[in-house]
Enzyme design. Sequence first.
Site, PDB file in Angstrom:
ATOM      1  N   ASN A 164     -30.228  -5.279   3.900  1.00 25.88           N
ATOM      2  CA  ASN A 164     -30.686  -3.909   4.122  1.00 25.88           C
ATOM      3  C   ASN A 164     -32.202  -3.928   4.338  1.00 25.88           C
ATOM      4  OD1 ASN A 164     -31.585  -1.277   3.844  1.00 25.88           O
ATOM      5  ND2 ASN A 164     -30.257  -0.780   2.116  1.00 25.88           N
ATOM      6  N   CYS A 223     -34.733   4.905   3.977  1.00 24.47           N
ATOM      7  CA  CYS A 223     -33.889   4.244   4.983  1.00 24.47           C
ATOM      8  C   CYS A 223     -33.551   5.165   6.162  1.00 24.47           C
ATOM      9  CB  CYS A 223     -32.615   3.725   4.342  1.00 24.47           C
ATOM     10  SG  CYS A 223     -32.940   2.600   2.985  1.00 24.47           S
ATOM     11  N   HIS A 258     -27.315   2.849   9.659  1.00 32.06           N
ATOM     12  CA  HIS A 258     -28.194   2.105   8.760  1.00 32.06           C
ATOM     13  C   HIS A 258     -27.371   0.985   8.113  1.00 32.06           C
ATOM     14  CE1 HIS A 258     -30.764   0.932   5.602  1.00 32.06           C
ATOM     15  NE2 HIS A 258     -30.155   1.617   4.645  1.00 32.06           N
TER      16      HIS A 258
HETATM   17  N1  COA Z   1     -23.685 -10.363  -9.060  1.00 33.76           N
HETATM   18  C1  COA Z   1     -22.698 -10.395  -9.981  1.00 33.76           C
HETATM   19  N2  COA Z   1     -22.390  -9.325 -10.728  1.00 33.76           N
HETATM   20  C2  COA Z   1     -23.113  -8.221 -10.558  1.00 33.76           C
HETATM   21  C3  COA Z   1     -24.162  -8.127  -9.628  1.00 33.76           C
HETATM   22  C4  COA Z   1     -24.430  -9.269  -8.868  1.00 33.76           C
HETATM   23  N3  COA Z   1     -25.417  -9.270  -7.941  1.00 33.76           N
HETATM   24  N4  COA Z   1     -24.694  -6.889  -9.682  1.00 33.76           N
HETATM   25  C5  COA Z   1     -23.998  -6.217 -10.601  1.00 33.76           C
HETATM   26  N5  COA Z   1     -23.047  -7.023 -11.155  1.00 33.76           N
HETATM   27  C6  COA Z   1     -22.076  -6.704 -12.188  1.00 33.76           C
HETATM   28  C7  COA Z   1     -22.563  -5.620 -13.125  1.00 33.76           C
HETATM   29  O1  COA Z   1     -23.371  -6.169 -14.155  1.00 33.76           O
HETATM   30  C8  COA Z   1     -21.257  -5.092 -13.655  1.00 33.76           C
HETATM   31  O2  COA Z   1     -20.808  -5.956 -14.662  1.00 33.76           O
HETATM   32  P1  COA Z   1     -20.047  -5.368 -15.946  1.00 33.76           P
HETATM   33  O3  COA Z   1     -18.833  -4.689 -15.414  1.00 33.76           O
HETATM   34  O4  COA Z   1     -19.776  -6.591 -16.747  1.00 33.76           O
HETATM   35  O5  COA Z   1     -21.008  -4.419 -16.584  1.00 33.76           O
HETATM   36  C9  COA Z   1     -20.308  -5.213 -12.475  1.00 33.76           C
HETATM   37  O6  COA Z   1     -20.911  -6.180 -11.591  1.00 33.76           O
HETATM   38  C10 COA Z   1     -20.105  -3.906 -11.726  1.00 33.76           C
HETATM   39  O7  COA Z   1     -21.372  -3.307 -11.510  1.00 33.76           O
HETATM   40  P2  COA Z   1     -21.541  -2.079 -10.545  1.00 33.76           P
HETATM   41  O8  COA Z   1     -22.990  -1.738 -10.451  1.00 33.76           O
HETATM   42  O9  COA Z   1     -20.601  -0.990 -10.988  1.00 33.76           O
HETATM   43  O10 COA Z   1     -21.038  -2.738  -9.170  1.00 33.76           O
HETATM   44  P3  COA Z   1     -20.544  -2.050  -7.859  1.00 33.76           P
HETATM   45  O11 COA Z   1     -19.152  -2.393  -7.594  1.00 33.76           O
HETATM   46  O12 COA Z   1     -20.935  -0.598  -7.817  1.00 33.76           O
HETATM   47  O13 COA Z   1     -21.440  -2.812  -6.772  1.00 33.76           O
HETATM   48  C11 COA Z   1     -23.414  -2.396  -5.449  1.00 33.76           C
HETATM   49  C12 COA Z   1     -22.863  -2.726  -6.839  1.00 33.76           C
HETATM   50  C13 COA Z   1     -24.920  -2.275  -5.586  1.00 33.76           C
HETATM   51  C14 COA Z   1     -23.062  -3.538  -4.513  1.00 33.76           C
HETATM   52  C15 COA Z   1     -22.759  -1.078  -4.972  1.00 33.76           C
HETATM   53  O14 COA Z   1     -22.878  -0.094  -5.950  1.00 33.76           O
HETATM   54  C16 COA Z   1     -23.378  -0.590  -3.712  1.00 33.76           C
HETATM   55  O15 COA Z   1     -23.298  -1.207  -2.679  1.00 33.76           O
HETATM   56  N6  COA Z   1     -24.005   0.602  -3.740  1.00 33.76           N
HETATM   57  C17 COA Z   1     -24.726   1.148  -2.587  1.00 33.76           C
HETATM   58  C18 COA Z   1     -26.098   0.561  -2.591  1.00 33.76           C
HETATM   59  C19 COA Z   1     -26.843   0.809  -1.308  1.00 33.76           C
HETATM   60  O16 COA Z   1     -26.314   0.666  -0.254  1.00 33.76           O
HETATM   61  N7  COA Z   1     -28.128   1.152  -1.469  1.00 33.76           N
HETATM   62  C20 COA Z   1     -29.022   1.366  -0.389  1.00 33.76           C
HETATM   63  C21 COA Z   1     -28.772   2.665   0.271  1.00 33.76           C
HETATM   64  S1  COA Z   1     -29.966   2.942   1.462  1.00 33.76           S
END
Ligand code: COA
Length: 388
Positions: free
Chosen positions: A287, A113, A257
Amino acid sequence: MKYAHIIGWGSFLPDRVLTNDDIAQIVDTSDEWIYARTGIRQRRIAGEAETTATLAFEASARALAVADVHPSQVDLIIVATSTPEYIFPSTASRVQDYLGAVRAGAFDLAAACSGFVYALNMAAQAIATGSVRTAIVVGAETMSRVLDWTDRSTCILFGDGAGAVVLKGSSVPGGILASTMRSDGSGGNLLRLPAVYHNPVPTLGPEYLGNGQDRNTIAMNGRQIFRFASHVVHASIQDVIKKADLDLQDVDLIIPHQANIRIIDHVAKKLKLPKEKFYVNVERTGNTSAASIPIALCDAVEAGRLRPDNNIVFVGFGGGLTWASAAVKWDVTPPEVSLLDREWKRTRYIMARGRSRLRRWGRRMGATLGGSPTPDARLRDADKKPEE
Ligand code: COA
């Protein structure tokens, strides 16, 4: 010393819109969850006939039309992408061919990215040394092709698209003022996309897939990536501003980004800047990895957010881990080109694709008639395959 000025810009998004509600039909998720966690409402998905190269070509043709530069005047094309159709020919070589940019060198750059900012820096350096006068820098991705559509933590995030800028050397100070590039490979496993040869046809049978092994789809530790971005992005902006001899208050617009609205809000808070200083379009695009910054730049221009003499900052971050920033003086007013004229120019560039097909055909005929084992003859079969 030559200064690299941005003189043209263009973006291209596929027609097909995939909303959060659409994704909720594929995996167990909801519009509310995705929007609250990411700020994304929808993303575009490439059609069957579209590839990273065709998206990159469309964006480049638009950028050339704005710059009023003919493809034959282009010396260098760099495409930042993590989703090339081929390792070689590079996506950039395909764009060079589609455009009829007959005097240009071309290569792809992989920095996930952060790729567009890395590529912009490489092209600006080439211009500064005088080895290149005019360059096209593209960020283009078809992320939909490398997503695991059963993994709700990643497939909700990404989208397809392309953005491009034309850079031109000038003795007038300005343009790309400064840049920084960083990497921390120790975090490489946090966000990864294995290459094809990393995982050959499974010799252990189909159960090999989904057996905890890498597949050729994106895998991510979302929390760790969030933490990484929260640590480096504001510092990278501060670094580049310092390098450019500017103060934070001198910056008119930051184009980050477009990964996640919560990361952008966090950076604004760290820098004690109002959110309005950051251009955001992640709601509509998702993204798009290396394409996100040039697409956002085009949207910002369209929205009237940039004025001559504005100082802007691009900041990218992502897999690698990598992060990079560029400080840019937005100082070149593009030539006055009417909409009709612009469309005509774009059509002319598209016609270059016809010339390219003719060249392929001529090469094949030459090899058939000559009947000798020349490189042309060896290329004959390879030439038959791509989109003909
Ligand atoms: N819909 C519903 N629930 C979801 C889900 C979705 N799309 N994706 C994950 N969950 C659930 C998980 O299973 C988990 O459930 P549990 O607590 O029962 O186990 C819960 O939500 C929390 O998961 P987690 O991965 O800790 O969520 P989060 O708050 O960290 O959010 C992202 C996930 C991916 C949105 C977040 O981590 C994020 O934005 N990270 C940065 C990613 C990014 O920008 N990447 C590219 C960089 S270039």
